[in-house]
Scaffold this motif. Structure first.
Motif, PDB file in Angstrom:
ATOM      1  N   ASN A   1       4.811  63.442  19.778  1.00 47.14           N
ATOM      2  CA  ASN A   1       5.841  63.766  18.776  1.00 47.14           C
ATOM      3  C   ASN A   1       6.424  65.145  19.015  1.00 47.14           C
ATOM      4  O   ASN A   1       7.644  65.337  18.875  1.00 47.14           O
ATOM      5  N   ASN A   2       5.590  66.117  19.366  1.00 49.66           N
ATOM      6  CA  ASN A   2       6.091  67.466  19.654  1.00 49.66           C
ATOM      7  C   ASN A   2       7.013  67.455  20.862  1.00 49.66           C
ATOM      8  O   ASN A   2       8.059  68.113  20.862  1.00 49.66           O
ATOM      9  N   ALA A   3       6.638  66.731  21.891  1.00 47.41           N
ATOM     10  CA  ALA A   3       7.470  66.649  23.093  1.00 47.41           C
ATOM     11  C   ALA A   3       8.809  66.003  22.782  1.00 47.41           C
ATOM     12  O   ALA A   3       9.858  66.479  23.233  1.00 47.41           O
ATOM     13  N   MET A   4       8.785  64.939  21.998  1.00 48.81           N
ATOM     14  CA  MET A   4      10.034  64.268  21.624  1.00 48.81           C
ATOM     15  C   MET A   4      10.920  65.194  20.790  1.00 48.81           C
ATOM     16  O   MET A   4      12.137  65.220  20.962  1.00 48.81           O
ATOM     17  N   ALA A   5      10.317  65.951  19.889  1.00 44.97           N
ATOM     18  CA  ALA A   5      11.076  66.894  19.063  1.00 44.97           C
ATOM     19  C   ALA A   5      11.699  67.976  19.929  1.00 44.97           C
ATOM     20  O   ALA A   5      12.856  68.375  19.699  1.00 44.97           O
ATOM     21  N   GLN A   6      10.980  68.456  20.928  1.00 47.36           N
ATOM     22  CA  GLN A   6      11.519  69.478  21.819  1.00 47.36           C
ATOM     23  C   GLN A   6      12.682  68.939  22.638  1.00 47.36           C
ATOM     24  O   GLN A   6      13.686  69.628  22.831  1.00 47.36           O
ATOM     25  N   ILE A   7      12.560  67.709  23.100  1.00 48.75           N
ATOM     26  CA  ILE A   7      13.647  67.090  23.860  1.00 48.75           C
ATOM     27  C   ILE A   7      14.881  66.957  22.981  1.00 48.75           C
ATOM     28  O   ILE A   7      15.996  67.285  23.395  1.00 48.75           O
ATOM     29  N   LYS A   8      14.687  66.494  21.760  1.00 51.29           N
ATOM     30  CA  LYS A   8      15.809  66.319  20.843  1.00 51.29           C
ATOM     31  C   LYS A   8      16.456  67.666  20.517  1.00 51.29           C
ATOM     32  O   LYS A   8      17.685  67.779  20.487  1.00 51.29           O
ATOM     33  N   ALA A   9      15.641  68.693  20.314  1.00 46.69           N
ATOM     34  CA  ALA A   9      16.169  70.017  20.010  1.00 46.69           C
ATOM     35  C   ALA A   9      16.978  70.569  21.183  1.00 46.69           C
ATOM     36  O   ALA A   9      18.048  71.157  20.980  1.00 46.69           O
ATOM     37  N   SER A  10      16.491  70.362  22.391  1.00 43.42           N
ATOM     38  CA  SER A  10      17.221  70.869  23.555  1.00 43.42           C
ATOM     39  C   SER A  10      18.533  70.117  23.751  1.00 43.42           C
ATOM     40  O   SER A  10      19.545  70.710  24.116  1.00 43.42           O
ATOM     41  N   GLN A  11      18.526  68.812  23.483  1.00 51.25           N
ATOM     42  CA  GLN A  11      19.765  68.043  23.589  1.00 51.25           C
ATOM     43  C   GLN A  11      20.770  68.486  22.532  1.00 51.25           C
ATOM     44  O   GLN A  11      21.959  68.613  22.807  1.00 51.25           O
ATOM     45  N   THR A  12      20.284  68.732  21.320  1.00 54.05           N
ATOM     46  CA  THR A  12      21.154  69.193  20.240  1.00 54.05           C
ATOM     47  C   THR A  12      21.731  70.559  20.577  1.00 54.05           C
ATOM     48  O   THR A  12      22.923  70.803  20.372  1.00 54.05           O
ATOM     49  N   ALA A  13      20.899  71.457  21.095  1.00 53.01           N
ATOM     50  CA  ALA A  13      21.370  72.793  21.458  1.00 53.01           C
ATOM     51  C   ALA A  13      22.417  72.718  22.560  1.00 53.01           C
ATOM     52  O   ALA A  13      23.430  73.432  22.506  1.00 53.01           O
ATOM     53  N   ALA A  14      22.205  71.858  23.538  1.00 51.77           N
ATOM     54  CA  ALA A  14      23.174  71.704  24.628  1.00 51.77           C
ATOM     55  C   ALA A  14      24.489  71.145  24.093  1.00 51.77           C
ATOM     56  O   ALA A  14      25.576  71.601  24.481  1.00 51.77           O
ATOM     57  N   ARG A  15      24.402  70.181  23.181  1.00 53.71           N
ATOM     58  CA  ARG A  15      25.601  69.588  22.595  1.00 53.71           C
ATOM     59  C   ARG A  15      26.377  70.634  21.787  1.00 53.71           C
ATOM     60  O   ARG A  15      27.607  70.731  21.876  1.00 53.71           O
ATOM     61  N   GLU A  16      25.664  71.446  21.013  1.00 52.74           N
ATOM     62  CA  GLU A  16      26.319  72.487  20.217  1.00 52.74           C
ATOM     63  C   GLU A  16      26.936  73.554  21.102  1.00 52.74           C
ATOM     64  O   GLU A  16      28.012  74.065  20.800  1.00 52.74           O
ATOM     65  N   ALA A  17      26.280  73.875  22.205  1.00 48.52           N
ATOM     66  CA  ALA A  17      26.826  74.870  23.125  1.00 48.52           C
ATOM     67  C   ALA A  17      28.127  74.372  23.746  1.00 48.52           C
ATOM     68  O   ALA A  17      29.103  75.138  23.862  1.00 48.52           O
ATOM     69  N   ARG A  18      28.155  73.092  24.136  1.00 50.72           N
ATOM     70  CA  ARG A  18      29.398  72.517  24.683  1.00 50.72           C
ATOM     71  C   ARG A  18      30.495  72.524  23.627  1.00 50.72           C
ATOM     72  O   ARG A  18      31.652  72.848  23.919  1.00 50.72           O
TER      73      ARG A  18
END
Length: 113
Positions: free
Chosen positions: A48-65
């Motif tokens: 669950n922690n790994a999945m949350a980290q993946i989701k957070a990194s994807q969200t951060a990348a999307r917001e940066a774009r």
């Protein structure tokens, strides 16, 4: 071979012993094949922690774009002040809303309604 056991029964006993020995050898061979991989139970909290980290990194990348895309739109400071005065939001929120609507103040104001 003893004289009191008939030859058919003796052959049957030998056959049974051979089958038992073959089964034991096959069982050992199978165990050596399957012993190479340890079975591990997954720690669900780690997953669950790994999945949350993946989701957070994807969200951060999307917001940066998105932020990079919005930064490309020019806004008039007077339009920002108009939205701040009329809608009573912060300058940062007004600026972002204008950028989302490509500097079109009318569309930005309509989006609040």
């Amino acid at each position: 071979m003893s004289d009191d056991v008939p030859p058919a029964e003796e052959a049957e006993e030998v056959s049974t012993v051979k089958k038992t020995r073959e089964a034991a050898e096959q069982s050992r061979a199978l165990n050596t094949l399957t012993d190479h991989v340890e079975e591990k139970e997954l720690d669900t909290s780690k997953v669950n922690n790994a999945m949350a980290q993946i989701k957070a990194s994807q969200t951060a990348a999307r917001e940066a774009r998105r932020d990079k895309e919005l930064a490309g739109h020019k806004v008039n400071p007077a339009d920002v002040q108009l939205i701040v005065a009329e809608i009573e939001v912060s300058q940062k929120q007004a600026d972002q809303r204008l950028r989302e609507h490509k500097g079109n103040v009318v569309e930005a104001l309509k989006s609040y309604l």
